[in-house]
Design a protein around this motif. Structure first.
Motif, PDB file in Angstrom:
ATOM      1  N   SER A 140      11.112  75.883  66.023  1.00 53.81           N
ATOM      2  CA  SER A 140      11.323  77.261  66.438  1.00 53.81           C
ATOM      3  C   SER A 140      10.906  77.431  67.893  1.00 53.81           C
ATOM      4  O   SER A 140      10.060  76.685  68.402  1.00 53.81           O
ATOM      5  CB  SER A 140      10.534  78.236  65.552  1.00 53.81           C
ATOM      6  OG  SER A 140       9.142  78.007  65.664  1.00 53.81           O
ATOM      7  N   GLN A 174      19.575  81.367  65.573  1.00 48.96           N
ATOM      8  CA  GLN A 174      19.455  80.019  65.001  1.00 48.96           C
ATOM      9  C   GLN A 174      20.444  79.092  65.685  1.00 48.96           C
ATOM     10  O   GLN A 174      21.605  79.459  65.928  1.00 48.96           O
ATOM     11  CB  GLN A 174      19.723  80.064  63.483  1.00 48.96           C
ATOM     12  CG  GLN A 174      19.263  78.839  62.725  1.00 48.96           C
ATOM     13  CD  GLN A 174      20.359  77.793  62.580  1.00 48.96           C
ATOM     14  OE1 GLN A 174      21.533  78.094  62.665  1.00 48.96           O
ATOM     15  NE2 GLN A 174      19.970  76.561  62.356  1.00 48.96           N
ATOM     16  N   GLU A 196      15.005  77.827  65.094  1.00 51.75           N
ATOM     17  CA  GLU A 196      14.988  79.273  64.883  1.00 51.75           C
ATOM     18  C   GLU A 196      14.472  79.955  66.141  1.00 51.75           C
ATOM     19  O   GLU A 196      13.443  79.568  66.691  1.00 51.75           O
ATOM     20  CB  GLU A 196      14.100  79.650  63.697  1.00 51.75           C
ATOM     21  CG  GLU A 196      14.092  81.147  63.411  1.00 51.75           C
ATOM     22  CD  GLU A 196      13.217  81.520  62.235  1.00 51.75           C
ATOM     23  OE1 GLU A 196      13.294  82.668  61.781  1.00 51.75           O
ATOM     24  OE2 GLU A 196      12.437  80.653  61.783  1.00 51.75           O
TER      25      GLU A 196
END
Length: 202
Positions: A44, A105, A129
């Motif tokens: 992420s 994403q 993410e």
């Protein structure tokens, strides 16, 4: 250096005559494709934040010598230009900020290629993410509000209702704190911190 084995093969007939020949065998290193320990990885990054490190995603190769030397690259895809990969260590870094309200994403395709002849390669997916950095101010439904109120109204008389939207909380993926209303400027009025309803206090 590839292993070499020298041998002698003998042939004997019924009269005891013996013939001999030398046999040489070389073991050739057969090239095998590299492989990643898993088909997909997860990471992420925070939106609107540059220069973030995702991690290292190396492959393994059971070969020896030059066939085991791996080079890493990213296959082209949406938003790939925001990332770079170290060709030797497989470390991925984000080099350009991503807008959370544009993309939440991203799938990066990581390719490991060996130095064999011909070179063999394999891929894995790094699913990234994009997180909200929660830097957006609430936006009121109107630029300004106006209300009229007769004199001598009792305390608690409804004046008007204000409403605001937290842009950061409109996504289903990330929800920030609920909006709380406060009022400044006059002690004669009060606002409900949850509903935005303004009433008189006296």
């Amino acid at each position: 250096v590839e292993p070499w084995f020298d041998m002698i093969v003998y042939a004997t007939d019924n009269e005891g005559n013996v013939g001999a020949v030398s046999v040489g065998v070389v073991l050739v290193n057969v090239n095998h494709p590299p492989r990643f320990p898993q088909p997909e990885f997860f990471s992420s990054v925070v939106g609107d934040t540059p220069a973030q490190l995702l991690g290292a995603y190396p492959a393994v190769d059971t070969d020896v010598g030059g066939n085991a030397v791996l080079t890493y690259s990213l296959d082209m895809g949406p938003f790939t230009e925001h990332f770079v990969i170290n060709p030797n260590t497989a470390v991925i870094s984000q080099i350009e900020p991503l807008d959370f309200y544009v993309v939440q994403q991203i799938n990066l395709t990581v390719r490991a290629t060996d130095a064999g002849t011909p070179p063999l390669s394999t891929t894995t997916i790094v699913s990234v993410e994009v997180l909200d950095n929660q830097d957006n101010r609430p936006v009121f439904s109107q630029a300004s509000y106006t209300a009229s109120l007769p004199e001598n109204q009792p305390a608690g008389t409804f004046v008007l209702l204000v409403s605001a939207l937290d842009i950061s909380s409109t996504t289903t993926r990330v929800r920030n704190n609920t909006i709380a209303f406060t009022l400044e400027g006059s002690a004669l009025f009060a606002i409900d911190s949850v509903t935005g309803s303004i009433t008189t206090t006296a």
